[in-house]
Write a protein that holds these residues in place. Structure first.
Motif, PDB file in Angstrom:
ATOM      1  N   TYR A   1       0.839  -1.200   0.000  1.00 63.36           N
ATOM      2  CA  TYR A   1       0.000   0.000   0.000  1.00 63.36           C
ATOM      3  C   TYR A   1       0.872   1.247   0.000  1.00 63.36           C
ATOM      4  O   TYR A   1       2.038   1.216   0.364  1.00 63.36           O
ATOM      5  CB  TYR A   1      -0.913   0.028   1.227  1.00 63.36           C
TER       6      TYR A   1
ATOM      7  N   ARG B   1      -2.274   7.448  -1.456  1.00 59.78           N
ATOM      8  CA  ARG B   1      -2.844   7.930  -2.712  1.00 59.78           C
ATOM      9  C   ARG B   1      -3.098   9.424  -2.590  1.00 59.78           C
ATOM     10  O   ARG B   1      -3.698   9.892  -1.633  1.00 59.78           O
ATOM     11  CB  ARG B   1      -4.145   7.220  -3.057  1.00 59.78           C
TER      12      ARG B   1
ATOM     13  N   GLY C   1      -5.434   9.055   0.951  1.00 63.36           N
ATOM     14  CA  GLY C   1      -5.802   7.823   1.635  1.00 63.36           C
ATOM     15  C   GLY C   1      -4.824   6.720   1.288  1.00 63.36           C
ATOM     16  O   GLY C   1      -4.005   6.860   0.384  1.00 63.36           O
TER      17      GLY C   1
ATOM     18  N   ASP D   1      -3.926   3.116  -0.246  1.00 66.83           N
ATOM     19  CA  ASP D   1      -4.506   2.351  -1.337  1.00 66.83           C
ATOM     20  C   ASP D   1      -3.419   1.505  -1.994  1.00 66.83           C
ATOM     21  O   ASP D   1      -2.226   1.719  -1.774  1.00 66.83           O
ATOM     22  CB  ASP D   1      -5.105   3.333  -2.358  1.00 66.83           C
TER      23      ASP D   1
ATOM     24  N   ASP E   1      -1.859   4.111 -12.443  1.00 67.52           N
ATOM     25  CA  ASP E   1      -1.128   4.872 -11.425  1.00 67.52           C
ATOM     26  C   ASP E   1       0.372   4.908 -11.673  1.00 67.52           C
ATOM     27  O   ASP E   1       0.942   3.998 -12.266  1.00 67.52           O
ATOM     28  CB  ASP E   1      -1.349   4.247 -10.041  1.00 67.52           C
TER      29      ASP E   1
ATOM     30  N   ASP F   1      -2.672   8.770  -9.688  1.00 68.62           N
ATOM     31  CA  ASP F   1      -3.279   8.413 -10.968  1.00 68.62           C
ATOM     32  C   ASP F   1      -2.686   9.335 -12.032  1.00 68.62           C
ATOM     33  O   ASP F   1      -2.609  10.551 -11.826  1.00 68.62           O
ATOM     34  CB  ASP F   1      -4.794   8.592 -10.881  1.00 68.62           C
TER      35      ASP F   1
END
Length: 98
Positions: free
Chosen positions: A30, A33, A48, A50, A56, A69
């Protein structure tokens, strides 16, 4: 051209992110993000934990995996993420450079 660090992490935010990843036992795959939600005047920051997906880019910034992204990269470029505590509460804050 390769972007090494499209966003910056203030030391307070970096410490809080690493502490959260450790204490919550979030898996190493993880990352944080960083993006935007909505558009135009109604847009807000998206922060957060992610997993990265096919759209990405993943950056290692101050020992923190940051996931962005590709479609959001232009909007988050030169942002600085911090962490603040005040009488009104506490949380992450984002300042956009110019």
């Amino acid at each position: 051209m390769t972007i090494q660090a499209p966003v910056q992490l203030r030391p307070d935010a970096r410490d809080r992110i690493i502490d959260t990843l450790t204490t919550q036992k979030i898996p190493a795959e993880y990352g944080l993000r960083v993006g935007i939600r909505g558009g135009g005047c109604g847009s807000s920051w998206l922060l957060g934990f992610d997993l990265p997906g096919p759209a990405d880019e993943v950056y290692l910034i101050d020992d923190v995996r940051v996931i962005i992204d590709k479609r959001h990269l232009l909007y988050v470029l030169d942002a600085t993420i911090g962490y603040e505590e005040s009488e009104d509460g506490r949380g992450f804050v984002v300042e956009k450079g110019g």
